[in-house]
Design a protein around this motif. Structure first.
Motif, PDB file in Angstrom:
ATOM      1  N   GLU A   1       0.996  -0.986   0.084  1.00  0.00           N
ATOM      2  CA  GLU A   1      -0.225  -0.016  -0.021  1.00  0.00           C
ATOM      3  C   GLU A   1       0.855   1.131   0.000  1.00  0.00           C
ATOM      4  OE1 GLU A   1      -2.520  -0.485   3.259  1.00  0.00           O
ATOM      5  OE2 GLU A   1      -3.631  -2.138   2.270  1.00  0.00           O
ATOM      6  N   GLN A   2       1.862   1.347   0.855  1.00  0.00           N
ATOM      7  CA  GLN A   2       2.653   2.500   0.991  1.00  0.00           C
ATOM      8  C   GLN A   2       3.382   2.836  -0.250  1.00  0.00           C
ATOM      9  OE1 GLN A   2       5.136   1.798   4.373  1.00  0.00           O
ATOM     10  NE2 GLN A   2       3.707   2.032   5.935  1.00  0.00           N
ATOM     11  N   ASN A   3       3.748   1.673  -0.856  1.00  0.00           N
ATOM     12  CA  ASN A   3       4.421   1.910  -2.349  1.00  0.00           C
ATOM     13  C   ASN A   3       3.776   1.911  -3.439  1.00  0.00           C
ATOM     14  OD1 ASN A   3       7.509   2.018  -1.286  1.00  0.00           O
ATOM     15  ND2 ASN A   3       6.940   0.309  -0.064  1.00  0.00           N
ATOM     16  N   LYS A   4       2.686   1.811  -3.296  1.00  0.00           N
ATOM     17  CA  LYS A   4       1.712   1.689  -4.407  1.00  0.00           C
ATOM     18  C   LYS A   4       1.977   0.761  -5.529  1.00  0.00           C
ATOM     19  CE  LYS A   4       0.373   6.789  -3.883  1.00  0.00           C
ATOM     20  NZ  LYS A   4       1.263   7.302  -2.813  1.00  0.00           N
TER      21      LYS A   4
ATOM     22  N   GLU B   1       1.148  -3.151  -7.474  1.00  0.00           N
ATOM     23  CA  GLU B   1       0.196  -3.780  -7.945  1.00  0.00           C
ATOM     24  C   GLU B   1       0.804  -5.228  -8.447  1.00  0.00           C
ATOM     25  OE1 GLU B   1      -2.086  -1.729 -11.011  1.00  0.00           O
ATOM     26  OE2 GLU B   1      -0.278  -1.677 -12.404  1.00  0.00           O
TER      27      GLU B   1
ATOM     28  N   SER C   1       5.334  -1.283  -9.846  1.00  0.00           N
ATOM     29  CA  SER C   1       4.639  -0.043  -9.640  1.00  0.00           C
ATOM     30  C   SER C   1       3.490   0.100 -10.425  1.00  0.00           C
ATOM     31  CB  SER C   1       5.855   1.108 -10.124  1.00  0.00           C
ATOM     32  OG  SER C   1       5.252   2.366  -9.891  1.00  0.00           O
ATOM     33  N   LYS C   2       2.485   0.846  -9.705  1.00  0.00           N
ATOM     34  CA  LYS C   2       1.353   1.259 -10.286  1.00  0.00           C
ATOM     35  C   LYS C   2       1.261   2.253 -11.425  1.00  0.00           C
ATOM     36  CE  LYS C   2      -2.104   0.030  -6.893  1.00  0.00           C
ATOM     37  NZ  LYS C   2      -3.196   0.557  -6.056  1.00  0.00           N
TER      38      LYS C   2
END
Length: 133
Positions: free
Chosen positions: A75-78, A80, A107-108
């Motif tokens: 979550e913190q690093n976004k 997926e 990365s998203k």
């Protein structure tokens, strides 16, 4: 004035030193800026940081973590789940071998330099390859 100049030159000289380690705990600390918590066991690590002031680095980590830690990290690093395949780099350590059963994350956003994050949901084992150049 002379003391200020000496201090300034010292800071510039120290900040322009390359960092390189294969000590697992040291690699984790250089990467995260903190010591591992009780939620993490760092098994292996390799870290390189350029002498440039912009903190360019490459890190390889193999660690065990709790589900809560991993969820927060994602979550913190976004990040997926990704479906493309990992290809080892020229400097990839021999021990960095996540299997095909690991979930792959990336990365998203549009800014992605090729970092990969892997998680075995059954064992809690993670592999982290992060590159910032």
């Amino acid at each position: 004035m002379q003391k200020f100049l000496i201090l300034l030159l010292s800071v510039l000289f120290i900040s322009c030193t390359e960092i390189q380690t294969t000590n697992a705990d040291d690699a984790y600390v250089y990467w995260s800026g903190t010591k591992p918590t009780a939620a993490i066991i760092v098994d292996k690590g390799q870290y390189w940081q350029s002498a440039h002031f912009t903190r360019e680095y490459i890190v390889y980590l193999k660690l065990q973590s709790t589900d809560n830690w991993w969820t927060s990290f994602i979550e913190q690093n976004k990040l997926e789940i990704k479906t493309f395949s990992w290809h080892s780099q020229e400097d990839t350590p021999q021990w960095f071998k996540p299997s095909k059963k690991y979930l792959q994350y990336g990365s998203k956003g549009d800014f992605d330099q090729g970092s990969f994050y892997f998680r075995d949901t059954l064992t809690g084992e993670n592999y982290i390859y992060e590159i910032v150049l």
